[in-house]
Structures are given as structure tokens and as C-alpha cells.
Design an enzyme around this catalytic site. Sequence first.
Site, PDB file in Angstrom:
ATOM      1  NE  ARG A 140       0.157   1.481   3.347  1.00  0.00           N
ATOM      2  CZ  ARG A 140       1.055   2.390   3.605  1.00  0.00           C
ATOM      3  NH1 ARG A 140       2.341   2.055   3.738  1.00  0.00           N
ATOM      4  NH2 ARG A 140       0.760   3.660   3.703  1.00  0.00           N
ATOM      5  N   GLY A 141       0.239   2.402  -0.154  1.00  0.00           N
ATOM      6  CA  GLY A 141       1.011   3.627  -0.349  1.00  0.00           C
ATOM      7  C   GLY A 141       1.129   3.852  -1.850  1.00  0.00           C
ATOM      8  CB  ALA A 142       0.393   6.826  -3.946  1.00  0.00           C
ATOM      9  CD  GLN A 178      -3.358   2.524   6.700  1.00  0.00           C
ATOM     10  OE1 GLN A 178      -3.983   2.932   7.685  1.00  0.00           O
ATOM     11  NE2 GLN A 178      -3.961   2.253   5.552  1.00  0.00           N
ATOM     12  CG  ASP A 180      -3.124   8.066  -1.697  1.00  0.00           C
ATOM     13  OD1 ASP A 180      -3.079   8.553  -0.555  1.00  0.00           O
ATOM     14  OD2 ASP A 180      -2.758   6.912  -1.977  1.00  0.00           O
ATOM     15  CG  ASN A 182      -2.458  11.587   2.307  1.00  0.00           C
ATOM     16  OD1 ASN A 182      -1.916  10.656   1.699  1.00  0.00           O
ATOM     17  ND2 ASN A 182      -2.155  11.860   3.557  1.00  0.00           N
ATOM     18  CE  LYS A 183      -5.264   5.639   4.326  1.00  0.00           C
ATOM     19  NZ  LYS A 183      -6.206   4.709   3.636  1.00  0.00           N
TER      20      LYS A 183
HETATM   21  O1  MRU Z   1      -4.584   3.137   2.105  1.00  0.00           O
HETATM   22  P1  MRU Z   1      -3.098   3.374   2.010  1.00  0.00           P
HETATM   23  O2  MRU Z   1      -2.342   2.826   3.174  1.00  0.00           O
HETATM   24  O3  MRU Z   1      -2.558   2.917   0.681  1.00  0.00           O
HETATM   25  O4  MRU Z   1      -2.967   4.954   2.054  1.00  0.00           O
HETATM   26  C1  MRU Z   1      -1.686   5.515   1.946  1.00  0.00           C
HETATM   27  C2  MRU Z   1      -1.674   6.999   2.031  1.00  0.00           C
HETATM   28  O5  MRU Z   1      -2.684   7.646   2.121  1.00  0.00           O
HETATM   29  C3  MRU Z   1      -0.321   7.663   1.892  1.00  0.00           C
HETATM   30  O6  MRU Z   1      -0.278   8.831   2.643  1.00  0.00           O
HETATM   31  C4  MRU Z   1      -0.079   8.021   0.423  1.00  0.00           C
HETATM   32  O7  MRU Z   1      -0.302   6.900  -0.397  1.00  0.00           O
HETATM   33  C5  MRU Z   1       1.293   8.520   0.195  1.00  0.00           C
HETATM   34  S1  MRU Z   1       2.506   7.238   0.343  1.00  0.00           S
HETATM   35  C6  MRU Z   1       4.015   7.886  -0.036  1.00  0.00           C
END
Ligand code: MRU
Length: 342
Positions: free
Chosen positions: A45-47, A193, A234, A244-245
Site C-alpha cells: 500500500r502507499g501510492a 497505518q 495519493d 490523501n488518507k
Molecule cells: O490506504 P493506504 O495505506 O494505501 O494509504 C496511503 C496513504 O494515504 C499515503 O499517505 C499516500 O499513499 C502517500 S505514500 C508515499
Amino acid sequence: MLETMRWADHQLILLDQTKLPGEVCYFTCTNYQDVVDAIKRLVVRGAPAIGAAAAYGMVLAAWSGSQKDSAAFHEELGHAARELAASRPTAVNLFWALDRMKQRINPAQAPAMIYQTLLEEAHGILREDLILNQKMGRLGQELIPQAGSILTHCNAGALATGGYGTALGVIRAAHEAGKKVQVFADETRPLLQGARLTAFELMEENIPVTLITDSMAGSVMQKGWVDLVLVGADRITANGDVANKIGTYSLAVLAHAHGIPFYVAAPVSTFDLTLAAGEDIPIEERSPEEVRNIFGFQSAPLDVPVFNPAFDVTPHHLISAIITEKGIIHHPDQEIIKKIIL
Ligand code: MRU
């Protein structure tokens, strides 16, 4: 630091982030469907990490398809691209990486050659991400005071990327430059997270971190304990709105109310200039069970209606600056974004 993903023997080995920090174990993807499953379940996970994993998903499709005739091979690649694109809707890095992979497919070449080209491209996406995060870190750490307290949300660290991290990369770079940084990590409900991954990553690096629940952010700001907020992204639209989250928007409003700078760190691949503004961003809604249960423990009535968006949108007027590998975009708007990233 643990590696988020590794390619070995025609397999993609993913660090299983659903198990951290209690267990360090790996999920092996032998076909693209495994990658789709891993992205949906947040094993990866994470963009930026989702983008790199999807790129390797295309490589796995090319590998399994390379034994077939050319028509069946290209059909397999088409299926893979569509299913990977449907795995999660919000992080644009996923679509960016898939587009980059698709552009490398030359129908005139033999399947074995296309497989090799795609493998090199996926390695390139992963490798470049680490390098540009380090660059973003060097540039962004200029915004961090010599002694500063930073509040962050979710995990925008090495685990969310090809390494080093975006928001956590800036914090790492400030720490490496000898600055006395200390971090408040929001727990980040519902999937934690921040608690599971950000607290873990920072402790591994010996960067002082204090874990708070999401609802404590306003209180620590009110006490004057936060110098700046720094998060990842994201998807960023042409006008500088940031998805973002879930919970990020509330932090931006709180930071504004307390006169605290609010920074976003993201690579250029997170910008989506085809969308004019944040309301156009597709926001993923996840299972109600993630809110009714806390890791297997029932924490709400079984049938209570739930709203569970995974992301929210922070309007650009609440953002002090966006840190990219191409430079820092102060007071983001359409004009300055184009000038810096194009
Ligand atoms: O649902 P996730 O854990 O994939 O969400 C991740 C986020 O929101 C991060 O802040 C974002 O992807 C940036 S990661 C460098």
C-alpha cells in the site's frame, strides 16, 4: 530498513504490511491476480508502492503469457492491465505506472523480448522512486526547523514507496542533516497505518516518535507542541488539491486554525493534471467491516451502517507547500504547479 518488494525467480515478493509490526512475513505473487489481491488487501500500500507493484503485475502477466501464441499473450497483458487498474481507484501512481508499462509493449516484438523490456521497466520504476524520494528529502528538509516537532498521518515512508519515503523521507533527511526532529504519528483509523507502520519505521531509524490517536491532533496543536504538519498524497489535481488518507483534511483545517504550516510531499507521478480539482478524484470506499471490527475484535453493532472512505481531499488553499523532486511548490495553484512539474 525492510524492503517493500523484491523480484526473485520470476516472482514478486511483497513484505506483508497487514502483518506489521507484529510479524515480518512475505507474500509471494506468482501471477498478476496475486498482485491484484495484494493491492486490494493492502499487503502492499502507499501510492508509489502500489504503482511499482502493479508494474511487476504486468511482468508476471508477460511471463505466464510468454508460453502462449502472440494473440493469447497480448490478451493476457490486456486482462492484467484492466484488473490491476481496477484494484484501487484513488492513487494515480497505479495508473501512471500501468501507462508507462503499456507504452513499452511493442506488438512487433516476440513475447520473450516484451517480457524482458517490461521487467526492466518495472525495475526502473522501483529504482527511480527511491532516488527521487532521496532528492525530495534533500529539498524538503530545508522547510524543517533546526529543532522541530512534526505531525504526520498514515504512512508515507519507505514502506509506502520504493524506499526512503516521501513525507517520512523529508523527516529522515532532516534527521540525517543533524536537525533535532521529533514526530507525532497519528494512529490513522481504521487500519492504523500510522501506529503499525510509521511508528515502526521511525523507531527503526531512532527518530523520536510519539503515537497519538487521530482525535488528539487538535489538542497537541493547541498546546503548541506541533511546528508543522507533513503528509504524503495519493493524487494531486491541476489546481493543487490533494487526496490523501482519510483524516488529512481535518488536520489541514486544524493546522490552519492554529497558524501551523501544512506541507505535502509527493513525487511528480502523484500529480494528475487531467483533473481540474479535488472533487473529480475517485475516492475509494472500503468494507464496513474495517470500521465495525478492530483487527478481528467486534467494536460496533454487527449491522450498524458505516461510511468508510479511505481518502479525503484537502483543498489547495489549506496547503502551505507541496514538496516534489522537481522543487517546492509554495502556495500551490494551477500556474505554479505547471511551471514546476512540466
Ligand atoms: O490506504 P493506504 O495505506 O494505501 O494509504 C496511503 C496513504 O494515504 C499515503 O499517505 C499516500 O499513499 C502517500 S505514500 C508515499
